[in-house]
Design a protein around this motif. Structure first.
Motif, mmCIF file in Angstrom:
data_model
loop_
_atom_site.group_PDB
_atom_site.id
_atom_site.type_symbol
_atom_site.label_atom_id
_atom_site.label_comp_id
_atom_site.label_asym_id
_atom_site.label_seq_id
_atom_site.Cartn_x
_atom_site.Cartn_y
_atom_site.Cartn_z
ATOM 1 N N ALA A 1 44.274 91.058 96.031
ATOM 2 C CA ALA A 1 45.017 91.609 94.892
ATOM 3 C C ALA A 1 45.645 90.485 94.080
ATOM 4 C CB ALA A 1 46.095 92.575 95.387
ATOM 5 N N GLY A 2 46.166 89.451 94.766
ATOM 6 C CA GLY A 2 46.763 88.308 94.081
ATOM 7 C C GLY A 2 45.762 87.577 93.205
ATOM 8 N N ASN A 3 44.554 87.390 93.716
ATOM 9 C CA ASN A 3 43.512 86.713 92.928
ATOM 10 C C ASN A 3 43.146 87.516 91.680
ATOM 11 O OD1 ASN A 3 43.361 84.575 94.737
ATOM 12 N ND2 ASN A 3 41.753 85.561 95.973
ATOM 13 N N GLU A 4 43.076 88.839 91.835
ATOM 14 C CA GLU A 4 42.768 89.694 90.681
ATOM 15 C C GLU A 4 43.899 89.649 89.652
ATOM 16 O OE1 GLU A 4 42.113 93.448 92.520
ATOM 17 O OE2 GLU A 4 40.130 92.937 93.297
ATOM 18 N N LEU A 5 45.148 89.622 90.133
ATOM 19 C CA LEU A 5 46.294 89.527 89.227
ATOM 20 C C LEU A 5 46.277 88.200 88.467
ATOM 21 C CD1 LEU A 5 49.117 91.001 91.496
ATOM 22 C CD2 LEU A 5 48.356 91.948 89.311
ATOM 23 N N ARG A 6 45.906 87.126 89.149
ATOM 24 C CA ARG A 6 45.893 85.805 88.504
ATOM 25 C C ARG A 6 44.815 85.718 87.415
ATOM 26 N NH1 ARG A 6 49.383 82.607 91.023
ATOM 27 N NH2 ARG A 6 50.030 83.303 93.100
ATOM 28 N N LYS A 7 43.686 86.372 87.652
ATOM 29 C CA LYS A 7 42.649 86.402 86.615
ATOM 30 C C LYS A 7 43.175 87.075 85.355
ATOM 31 C CE LYS A 7 38.625 86.453 89.718
ATOM 32 N NZ LYS A 7 37.482 87.279 90.214
#
Length: 477
Positions: free
Chosen positions: A227-233
């Motif tokens: 979820a963090g990686n998707e938020l950073r994108k």
């Protein structure tokens, strides 16, 4: 032979010197460690601590040992770490005002991995920049605009999600509201679909903050990292777009935290990296929406249970509405008049702290109350052990908001937002938001709990949460 005799003489000299130093040399004085026990090997007292943490009873865990060792400071072993537990107003004051050169915030490995900038940004630098940004965001020029935004969004949320409903799941609805407002204030996003998408990802992301950092499919931490990686994108796209807007219009009037962070420079004139900006925005959002939603929900629960205080607060809010006429929108000066309401909120937080305590880490050897605290040891500061102590709060089990009226409160006995230079930078943001929402809620609705004896627990060992989400039957007035 000469070489043998030389070696023998050298060895004998070293032995004699060592024996003389051991038996006759004056030992270097060292303060004793705090009293206490490390408990069982490896696990220490972790099981007892986590049990009390989950059920909101850390104050009992601390008070039992404080009484046993006759000290507001004691040592233990938690989560595989040697820990010194602090409690009492003197400890609060020390941690929040004098401990900045000796103590830093302790970030578990899960947090370090979910917030990668922690690997290269010193925490004291991180805190200073956070205060700079929020201080500008809440200055006298911007606070009226922020109050107006909160006013409009509170009115709209209650109209769309509460009005005409027979039943409302309070915690879920309030959390969505506080998240939406945080996203708008910190990132400048107003599109409801985008906000809902971010909300679902943030819920997963925050569950990994204190999870075991095993990044394997199916684990809580794996889901949080994903979820963090998707938020950073998504954040990278937003930051890029905002930078273009600022380049094309340097005097862009949009005031939100993201814009301030892009423009923020340190004393050397350096701007934040993209990862720093992402991490700080995430931190602000998490620190504002979850804790504020919990505070509002708990306040509603206590209000319904205590009609004598409920009526006093209704009178205060009605009087503020009367004084506003013909003006319809709240302003910052109106917020300052909500003294009884804010005292009630503070007593709620004393009785049921949203967060039961905080972890820190010693970065230098130091002494406190004549006890030696070694570098590298962790420190746990218990809020509840002080807030539920009859020495500072007479009859501590009695709910009494008048404790917070006037100047009767002993300094550093109640610190839900920290204190001194460690005061939570978002305290004023949370205070305005809570009071604005309560004003509109009390002006338009009355409610009854569907689960009168609903428990408050601390799942994921983070925040106080009503086990059923505080479902209510609602009536408009």
């Amino acid at each position: 032979m000469d070489l043998f005799l030389l070696s023998f003489a050298t060895t004998l000299t070293i032995i004699i010197y060592s024996l003389f130093k051991y038996f006759f040399a004056k030992p270097k004085e060292k303060m004793p460690l705090a009293p206490g026990t490390f408990g069982w090997p490896i696990i220490g007292e972790t099981i007892q601590f986590l049990f009390s943490l989950y059920y909101g009873l850390v104050h009992e865990f601390v008070q039992e040992r404080t009484k046993k060792y006759n000290s507001h400071v004691f040592k233990t072993s938690l989560l595989g770490q040697k820990v010194v537990v602090f409690s009492g107003p003197a400890a609060n004051k020390f941690i929040f005002t004098r401990g900045n050169k000796l103590i830093i915030g302790w970030r578990p490995k899960s947090v370090q991995k979910l917030f990668p900038s922690t690997s290269f940004v010193p925490i004291e630098h991180d805190t200073k920049r956070a205060h700079n940004v929020i201080s500008y965001f809440l200055n006298s020029q911007n606070v009226e605009r922020l109050t107006s935004t909160m006013e409009n969004m509170s009115h709209l949320h209650l109209k769309n999600h509460w009005k005409g409903k027979n039943e409302v799941m309070v915690y879920d609805q309030v959390k969505l509201f506080t998240f939406s407002l945080s996203i708008r204030a910190f990132m400048g996003i107003e599109d409801s679909d985008k906000i809902l998408n971010l909300y679902e990802k943030f819920k997963i992301f925050t569950q990994g903050l204190l999870a075991v950092d095993i990044n394997l499919p199916g684990t809580t931490f794996y889901k949080a990292m994903k979820a963090g990686n998707e938020l950073r994108k998504q954040m990278k796209v937003i930051i890029k777009q905002r930078r273009v807007e600022l380049f094309e219009n340097p005097n862009l009037s949009k005031v939100d935290v993201l814009t301030q962070m892009i423009n923020e420079q340190d004393e050397d004139g350096k701007y934040m990296t993209e990862v720093e900006i992402e991490d700080k925005v995430f931190g602000f959002i998490i620190g504002s929406y979850d804790t504020t939603a919990t505070t509002i929900t708990l306040t509603m629960k206590y209000l319904q249970q205590m009609p004598e205080f409920f009526n006093e607060i209704i009178q205060e809010q009605n009087e503020i509405s009367r004084q506003m006429m013909p003006r319809k929108e709240l302003c910052w000066n109106d917020i300052q008049k909500m003294r009884k309401t804010w005292s009630f909120v503070n007593e709620v937080l004393r009785n049921t702290p949203v967060v039961q305590g905080i972890f820190r880490e010693a970065i230098e050897d130091f002494t406190y109350e004549d006890f030696y605290i070694p570098k590298g040891w962790k420190i746990y500061l218990s809020f509840g052990a002080t807030q539920k102590n009859g020495e500072y709060f007479p009859n501590p089990t009695k709910f009494d908001p008048s404790r917070f009226e006037g100047n009767g409160l002993v300094p550093y006995t109640s610190v839900p937002f920290g204190g001194g230079h460690r005061m939570c930078p978002g305290k004023e943001f949370a205070r305005i938001l809570i009071l604005v929402f309560l004003h509109h809620l009390l002006k338009n609705f009355r409610w009854e709990p569907k689960v009168p004896l609903e428990k408050i627990l601390y799942p994921f060992f983070l925040l106080a949460i009503p086990t059923d989400g505080y479902p209510i039957t609602l009536s408009s007035i």
